[in-house]
Design a protein around this motif. Sequence first.
Motif, PDB file in Angstrom:
ATOM      1  N   VAL A 108     -60.077  51.071  34.966  1.00 52.11           N
ATOM      2  CA  VAL A 108     -61.576  50.115  34.904  1.00 52.11           C
ATOM      3  C   VAL A 108     -61.313  49.664  33.590  1.00 52.11           C
ATOM      4  O   VAL A 108     -61.549  50.442  32.416  1.00 52.11           O
ATOM      5  CB  VAL A 108     -62.697  51.164  35.200  1.00 52.11           C
ATOM      6  N   ARG A 109     -61.561  48.418  33.144  1.00 48.59           N
ATOM      7  CA  ARG A 109     -61.932  47.710  31.832  1.00 48.59           C
ATOM      8  C   ARG A 109     -63.337  46.990  31.911  1.00 48.59           C
ATOM      9  O   ARG A 109     -63.489  46.378  33.121  1.00 48.59           O
ATOM     10  CB  ARG A 109     -60.758  47.000  31.674  1.00 48.59           C
ATOM     11  N   PHE A 110     -64.098  47.153  31.140  1.00 46.21           N
ATOM     12  CA  PHE A 110     -65.393  46.234  30.698  1.00 46.21           C
ATOM     13  C   PHE A 110     -65.077  45.435  29.736  1.00 46.21           C
ATOM     14  O   PHE A 110     -64.839  45.706  28.569  1.00 46.21           O
ATOM     15  CB  PHE A 110     -66.465  47.347  30.413  1.00 46.21           C
ATOM     16  N   TYR A 111     -65.380  44.096  29.907  1.00 54.40           N
ATOM     17  CA  TYR A 111     -65.181  43.041  28.746  1.00 54.40           C
ATOM     18  C   TYR A 111     -66.715  42.550  28.572  1.00 54.40           C
ATOM     19  O   TYR A 111     -66.703  41.598  27.840  1.00 54.40           O
ATOM     20  CB  TYR A 111     -64.436  42.234  29.538  1.00 54.40           C
ATOM     21  N   TYR A 112     -67.736  42.999  28.823  1.00 56.63           N
ATOM     22  CA  TYR A 112     -69.017  42.697  28.346  1.00 56.63           C
ATOM     23  C   TYR A 112     -69.678  43.877  27.865  1.00 56.63           C
ATOM     24  O   TYR A 112     -69.413  44.886  27.903  1.00 56.63           O
ATOM     25  CB  TYR A 112     -69.561  42.045  29.578  1.00 56.63           C
ATOM     26  N   ALA A 113     -70.856  43.397  27.056  1.00 50.69           N
ATOM     27  CA  ALA A 113     -71.715  44.408  26.491  1.00 50.69           C
ATOM     28  C   ALA A 113     -72.555  44.962  27.437  1.00 50.69           C
ATOM     29  O   ALA A 113     -72.751  44.393  28.489  1.00 50.69           O
ATOM     30  CB  ALA A 113     -72.523  43.685  25.484  1.00 50.69           C
ATOM     31  N   ALA A 114     -72.750  46.301  27.250  1.00 47.59           N
ATOM     32  CA  ALA A 114     -73.585  47.163  28.199  1.00 47.59           C
ATOM     33  C   ALA A 114     -74.854  46.816  27.949  1.00 47.59           C
ATOM     34  O   ALA A 114     -75.428  46.277  26.948  1.00 47.59           O
ATOM     35  CB  ALA A 114     -73.576  48.398  27.827  1.00 47.59           C
TER      36      ALA A 114
END
Length: 321
Positions: free
Chosen positions: A162-168
């Motif tokens: 799982v990868r997140f490319y945006y700010a939380a």
Amino acid sequence: LGLTLADLLSADWLAGQGVHASTHVDLAVRSGAELTYGTIFGARDAVLEARSSSSACVLVTGTDTLEDFAFCLELLLGAWLLAGGASLVVTGSMKPSDIEGYDGRANLQQAVQVAICPPARKMGVLVVLNDSIHLGRYVAKADSQLMGAFRSHPGPVREGRVRFYYAAPPAADDAAHSPLADARIAALDAARVAPWSRVGVWTTGVDGFVPEGLLREVRGLVLAAPGTGSLPSALLEQLAPWAARMPLVLVSRCQQGNNYDDNYYRGSREKYERRGFLLSGFEHLNAVQARSLLVFRLAAGVYEQFVPAAGRTGEGGAGGG
């Protein structure tokens, strides 16, 4: 073809992901077109009831109204999820299970993967389909049929990771200051929302118009206008008197983008707000999201000027008239 969750997620696969116990709640809805606020609040209540035994929840729903479901749950649960360190992932499938290339199994497995990964507890409501992760506050169904129908600011699932490319979203201690966080909305239930659900959406274009009959039938109206929400002068003059009688929300008819632009088109916000249109608080929302937010805000009494006098002193009369 009536596949069950057990058909899609084996006990061995769940155990391999670190999930050794789970519960299932059936909301008894079989088509996305049949989504109601009652179902949305039923899902909200199921998540809250599961909080003592689980910090990760997955909602499986039809894709036609999946964006509505996810956005409403973000309004109702987003701040709570952040504060409690819990996750909620919404998923579904674009193809039925008897069609070659059925995507439901993969989407559900990836939704579980996302729900149990630690970063998901800091994101609010998430949507997972087609190898992509979307924030519930931004996602939209941009194509009616394609596998990649849902779009926003994605973070992919690649190589099983799982990868997140945006700010939380804001940190838990700052969640109350999020533009969409409102304790009055979080306290709503389906009965309070129902009387306010007759909010319409009208898209304008060349020679834009709105039927007077529509204006007489709705409790509020979201106007999806070209560009940054530009209305022709004649339509502005027609609608301005109605702004004192019901909320008129102005958004862009584009899937993304602000509803005014005082940088390039100076005065584009004041032009409408001085006539009573609502722009503040609806920036960067599309028409579908703005409608859900307006329904909840009306039910919560955010706009007291549009609540009948009999309903201002008690919760029960808020939808009268």
